[in-house]
Scaffold this motif. Structure first.
Motif, PDB file in Angstrom:
ATOM      1  N   PRO A   1      -1.206  15.396  52.687  1.00 27.37           N
ATOM      2  CA  PRO A   1      -2.638  15.716  52.566  1.00 27.37           C
ATOM      3  C   PRO A   1      -2.910  17.007  51.791  1.00 27.37           C
ATOM      4  CG  PRO A   1      -2.195  14.841  54.731  1.00 27.37           C
ATOM      5  CD  PRO A   1      -0.855  15.016  54.074  1.00 27.37           C
ATOM      6  N   ASP A   2      -4.089  17.010  51.141  1.00 20.85           N
ATOM      7  CA  ASP A   2      -4.395  18.029  50.124  1.00 20.85           C
ATOM      8  C   ASP A   2      -5.006  19.299  50.712  1.00 20.85           C
ATOM      9  OD1 ASP A   2      -3.958  18.257  47.353  1.00 20.85           O
ATOM     10  OD2 ASP A   2      -6.115  18.233  46.991  1.00 20.85           O
ATOM     11  N   ASN A   3      -4.207  20.059  51.444  1.00 21.92           N
ATOM     12  CA  ASN A   3      -4.693  21.374  51.893  1.00 21.92           C
ATOM     13  C   ASN A   3      -3.503  22.325  51.905  1.00 21.92           C
ATOM     14  OD1 ASN A   3      -3.560  21.471  54.785  1.00 21.92           O
ATOM     15  ND2 ASN A   3      -4.587  19.481  54.703  1.00 21.92           N
ATOM     16  N   TYR A   4      -3.794  23.634  51.729  1.00 24.09           N
ATOM     17  CA  TYR A   4      -2.711  24.609  51.596  1.00 24.09           C
ATOM     18  C   TYR A   4      -1.775  24.651  52.811  1.00 24.09           C
ATOM     19  CZ  TYR A   4      -4.377  26.429  47.121  1.00 24.09           C
ATOM     20  OH  TYR A   4      -4.723  26.553  45.800  1.00 24.09           O
ATOM     21  N   PRO A   5      -2.287  24.645  54.048  1.00 19.98           N
ATOM     22  CA  PRO A   5      -1.340  24.700  55.179  1.00 19.98           C
ATOM     23  C   PRO A   5      -0.338  23.539  55.153  1.00 19.98           C
ATOM     24  CG  PRO A   5      -3.567  25.186  55.928  1.00 19.98           C
ATOM     25  CD  PRO A   5      -3.684  24.766  54.496  1.00 19.98           C
ATOM     26  N   ALA A   6      -0.829  22.314  54.889  1.00 21.95           N
ATOM     27  CA  ALA A   6       0.074  21.148  54.866  1.00 21.95           C
ATOM     28  C   ALA A   6       1.080  21.280  53.721  1.00 21.95           C
ATOM     29  CB  ALA A   6      -0.738  19.867  54.719  1.00 21.95           C
ATOM     30  N   LYS A   7       0.601  21.646  52.550  1.00 22.90           N
ATOM     31  CA  LYS A   7       1.500  21.746  51.379  1.00 22.90           C
ATOM     32  C   LYS A   7       2.538  22.844  51.606  1.00 22.90           C
ATOM     33  CE  LYS A   7      -0.835  18.862  48.594  1.00 22.90           C
ATOM     34  NZ  LYS A   7      -0.411  17.477  48.503  1.00 22.90           N
ATOM     35  N   LYS A   8       2.080  23.999  52.128  1.00 22.31           N
ATOM     36  CA  LYS A   8       3.005  25.134  52.287  1.00 22.31           C
ATOM     37  C   LYS A   8       4.088  24.819  53.322  1.00 22.31           C
ATOM     38  CE  LYS A   8       0.078  28.942  50.795  1.00 22.31           C
ATOM     39  NZ  LYS A   8      -0.652  30.140  51.183  1.00 22.31           N
ATOM     40  N   LYS A   9       3.680  24.156  54.402  1.00 22.45           N
ATOM     41  CA  LYS A   9       4.656  23.813  55.452  1.00 22.45           C
ATOM     42  C   LYS A   9       5.757  22.917  54.860  1.00 22.45           C
ATOM     43  CE  LYS A   9       4.677  21.668  60.072  1.00 22.45           C
ATOM     44  NZ  LYS A   9       5.243  20.340  59.844  1.00 22.45           N
ATOM     45  N   VAL A  10       5.333  21.900  54.110  1.00 24.70           N
ATOM     46  CA  VAL A  10       6.293  20.953  53.550  1.00 24.70           C
ATOM     47  C   VAL A  10       7.126  21.617  52.442  1.00 24.70           C
ATOM     48  CG1 VAL A  10       6.399  18.850  52.150  1.00 24.70           C
ATOM     49  CG2 VAL A  10       5.034  18.886  54.215  1.00 24.70           C
ATOM     50  N   PHE A  11       6.496  22.437  51.598  1.00 25.16           N
ATOM     51  CA  PHE A  11       7.253  23.092  50.520  1.00 25.16           C
ATOM     52  C   PHE A  11       8.298  24.054  51.085  1.00 25.16           C
ATOM     53  CE2 PHE A  11       6.526  22.404  46.009  1.00 25.16           C
ATOM     54  CZ  PHE A  11       5.630  21.353  46.076  1.00 25.16           C
ATOM     55  N   ALA A  12       7.942  24.777  52.153  1.00 25.60           N
ATOM     56  CA  ALA A  12       8.917  25.716  52.743  1.00 25.60           C
ATOM     57  C   ALA A  12      10.134  24.933  53.241  1.00 25.60           C
ATOM     58  CB  ALA A  12       8.263  26.483  53.887  1.00 25.60           C
ATOM     59  N   GLU A  13       9.894  23.783  53.866  1.00 30.47           N
ATOM     60  CA  GLU A  13      11.023  23.009  54.394  1.00 30.47           C
ATOM     61  C   GLU A  13      11.817  22.341  53.265  1.00 30.47           C
ATOM     62  OE1 GLU A  13      10.117  20.593  57.762  1.00 30.47           O
ATOM     63  OE2 GLU A  13      12.218  19.971  57.970  1.00 30.47           O
ATOM     64  N   MET A  14      11.110  21.820  52.268  1.00 30.47           N
ATOM     65  CA  MET A  14      11.818  21.196  51.136  1.00 30.47           C
ATOM     66  C   MET A  14      12.696  22.240  50.456  1.00 30.47           C
ATOM     67  SD  MET A  14       8.940  18.622  49.457  1.00 30.47           S
ATOM     68  CE  MET A  14       8.228  19.875  48.453  1.00 30.47           C
ATOM     69  N   ASP A  15      12.163  23.454  50.297  1.00 30.60           N
ATOM     70  CA  ASP A  15      12.894  24.530  49.621  1.00 30.60           C
ATOM     71  C   ASP A  15      14.151  24.903  50.402  1.00 30.60           C
ATOM     72  OD1 ASP A  15      13.118  26.612  47.603  1.00 30.60           O
ATOM     73  OD2 ASP A  15      12.608  28.007  49.209  1.00 30.60           O
ATOM     74  N   ALA A  16      14.030  24.872  51.736  1.00 26.15           N
ATOM     75  CA  ALA A  16      15.181  25.252  52.567  1.00 26.15           C
ATOM     76  C   ALA A  16      16.248  24.160  52.586  1.00 26.15           C
ATOM     77  CB  ALA A  16      14.699  25.540  53.992  1.00 26.15           C
ATOM     78  N   GLN A  17      15.837  22.894  52.428  1.00 24.49           N
ATOM     79  CA  GLN A  17      16.772  21.784  52.657  1.00 24.49           C
ATOM     80  C   GLN A  17      17.256  21.080  51.392  1.00 24.49           C
ATOM     81  OE1 GLN A  17      17.893  21.454  55.602  1.00 24.49           O
ATOM     82  NE2 GLN A  17      16.360  22.601  56.762  1.00 24.49           N
ATOM     83  N   ALA A  18      16.520  21.166  50.307  1.00 24.94           N
ATOM     84  CA  ALA A  18      16.924  20.439  49.094  1.00 24.94           C
ATOM     85  C   ALA A  18      17.997  21.226  48.345  1.00 24.94           C
ATOM     86  CB  ALA A  18      15.703  20.234  48.197  1.00 24.94           C
ATOM     87  N   PRO A  19      18.848  20.558  47.548  1.00 23.96           N
ATOM     88  CA  PRO A  19      19.824  21.288  46.727  1.00 23.96           C
ATOM     89  C   PRO A  19      19.123  22.345  45.874  1.00 23.96           C
ATOM     90  CG  PRO A  19      20.183  18.911  46.601  1.00 23.96           C
ATOM     91  CD  PRO A  19      18.909  19.102  47.354  1.00 23.96           C
ATOM     92  N   GLU A  20      19.814  23.456  45.610  1.00 24.73           N
ATOM     93  CA  GLU A  20      19.093  24.586  44.997  1.00 24.73           C
ATOM     94  C   GLU A  20      18.587  24.300  43.589  1.00 24.73           C
ATOM     95  OE1 GLU A  20      22.525  27.560  43.333  1.00 24.73           O
ATOM     96  OE2 GLU A  20      21.839  27.864  45.388  1.00 24.73           O
ATOM     97  N   ASN A  21      19.165  23.312  42.908  1.00 19.95           N
ATOM     98  CA  ASN A  21      18.682  22.988  41.556  1.00 19.95           C
ATOM     99  C   ASN A  21      17.619  21.890  41.529  1.00 19.95           C
ATOM    100  OD1 ASN A  21      20.151  24.851  40.165  1.00 19.95           O
ATOM    101  ND2 ASN A  21      21.957  23.520  40.017  1.00 19.95           N
ATOM    102  N   ALA A  22      17.305  21.342  42.683  1.00 17.03           N
ATOM    103  CA  ALA A  22      16.312  20.248  42.704  1.00 17.03           C
ATOM    104  C   ALA A  22      14.933  20.771  42.306  1.00 17.03           C
ATOM    105  CB  ALA A  22      16.254  19.631  44.100  1.00 17.03           C
ATOM    106  N   ILE A  23      14.189  19.948  41.601  1.00 20.40           N
ATOM    107  CA  ILE A  23      12.804  20.302  41.243  1.00 20.40           C
ATOM    108  C   ILE A  23      11.888  19.849  42.381  1.00 20.40           C
ATOM    109  CG2 ILE A  23      10.904  19.718  39.667  1.00 20.40           C
ATOM    110  CD1 ILE A  23      13.029  19.533  37.465  1.00 20.40           C
ATOM    111  N   LEU A  24      10.928  20.703  42.740  1.00 22.15           N
ATOM    112  CA  LEU A  24       9.970  20.357  43.796  1.00 22.15           C
ATOM    113  C   LEU A  24       8.582  20.246  43.164  1.00 22.15           C
ATOM    114  CD1 LEU A  24      11.162  22.878  46.572  1.00 22.15           C
ATOM    115  CD2 LEU A  24      12.068  20.596  46.045  1.00 22.15           C
ATOM    116  N   ALA A  25       8.040  19.017  43.152  1.00 19.09           N
ATOM    117  CA  ALA A  25       6.756  18.786  42.481  1.00 19.09           C
ATOM    118  C   ALA A  25       5.700  18.406  43.513  1.00 19.09           C
ATOM    119  CB  ALA A  25       6.906  17.671  41.456  1.00 19.09           C
TER     120      ALA A  25
END
Ligand SMILES: NC(=O)c1ccc[n+]([C@@H]2O[C@H](COP(=O)([O-])OP(=O)(O)OC[C@H]3O[C@@H](n4cnc5c(N)ncnc54)[C@H](O)[C@@H]3O)[C@@H](O)[C@H]2O)c1
Length: 315
Positions: free
Chosen positions: A94-118
């Motif tokens: 869903p399109d709001n900053y809290p939802a996006k930030k929560k998911v981006f923080a977790e994706m950043d912590a768990q995805a390989p360091e070279n993965a692109i996050l879009a």
């Protein structure tokens, strides 16, 4: 940055996530679809299969029958597991900053360091979302249009901390799956198309609310006038053609446009009475009155296929 993208994860399996999964599967990528529940994911996979069948039946899928019957789409309700092997992650929550930030923080912590996050956001700024991650250079905005598996455009823009390589890699990937990327030079809320849509929509609503014409008449005027040439001529080329050259357009038409712009709507909120008039007028449109939502969407997709075929001919 990832040099070679093989594994793609789509986070969020709603309307947009399903469309992305369809496109990546159609492009031969291994796709992992993630959402908060297995039930949502099962439903989404059925819709991805439906979309792939639709593309195949309309000659828009080069792959064999197995791409439709056994698409390379896996599901995982656990975000950490879903992004663990990803080269590219497309977030569609869903399109709001809290939802996006929560998911981006977790994706950043768990995805390989070279993965692109879009992010698929329709209007939020990547500069704000990427504040919560440790590798902001790999985060980018890649905004699609509904239906994602049919409309070619994606708007791509980085935030203040995005590396130019990330923008380029996202653009290259989009071209590989058949999209038409447009790269913005800088961030602006709503990007390009949603700003243009918002301007036209405000004027259309204002014409209904002011009693100038009904929703039915306004949409008919749009579709038979500017909409008819809009699939291949944008507003700026239209101005060039209207003036027999842009210099002449600026000279000849500046005054008449000034008069129109001065009389146009500038409100920023829908008042209660405008909302009521709008709802009544749109619900009175024959296409809305006489058909189910599903039937209208089905008709829209078939019409889009015809336009896509025409656009291919033009090229
Ligand atoms: N609908 C459109 O026309 C459109 C067009 C372009 C872009 N977008 C953008 O795409 C994004 C998604 O929009 P949508 O229309 O698909 O929304 P949607 O409500 O249909 O789907 C959102 C999905 O995200 C899931 N979700 C919520 N929290 C989650 C989490 N923490 N982890 C994983 N999944 C989670 C929900 O369960 C849901 O399935 C938004 O940013 C929106 O602005 C929408």
């Amino acid at each position: 940055m990832s040099k070679s993208i093989k594994n793609v994860t789509c986070v969020g399996s709603g309307l947009i996530g399903q469309g992305w999964a369809t496109l990546f599967a159609a492009g031969g990528y291994d796709v992992t679809l993630q959402d908060v529940s297995s039930v949502l994911l099962e439903n989404a996979v059925e819709l991805v299969k439906f979309n792939l069948r639709f593309l195949k039946d309309n000659g828009l899928l080069q792959e064999g029958e197995e791409a439709v019957t056994s698409p390379r789409v896996h599901t995982n309700p656990d975000l950490a597991g879903a992004v663990a092997e990803a080269d590219y992650v497309q977030e569609s929550v869903p399109d709001n900053y809290p939802a996006k930030k929560k998911v981006f923080a977790e994706m950043d912590a768990q995805a390989p360091e070279n993965a692109i996050l879009a992010s698929s956001s329709s209007g939020l700024l990547m500069s704000e979302i990427q504040k919560v991650v440790t590798r902001p250079q790999r985060c980018v905005l890649v905004h699609p249009f509904l239906p994602v598996h049919l409309l070619p455009l994606v708007e791509i823009v980085g935030g203040e901390q995005t590396a130019p390589d990330t923008v380029q890699a996202a653009s290259n990937l989009m071209e590989k799956i058949g999209k038409t990327p447009v790269l913005l030079k800088k961030e602006v809320s709503g990007y390009i198309v949603n700003r243009l849509q918002a301007a036209v929509l405000r004027e259309a609503i204002d014409l209904v609310a002011g009693g100038v014409a009904s929703a039915e008449e306004i949409d008919r005027a749009f579709c038979n006038g500017m909409g008819m040439r809009d699939p291949f001529i944008g507003p700026l080329l239209r101005a060039f053609l209207a003036g027999d050259g842009i210099e002449n357009f600026v000279k000849e038409y500046s005054n008449s446009y000034r008069v129109r712009w001065e009389s146009m709507a500038t409100w920023k909120n829908l008042s209660l009475s405008v909302k009521e008039t709008l709802v009544e007028s749109v619900n009175a449109m024959p296409i809305v009155r006489e058909n189910s939502m599903e039937k209208i969407k089905d008709w829209r997709d078939k019409m889009l296929i015809e336009i896509l075929k025409l656009e291919r001919k033009c090229c």
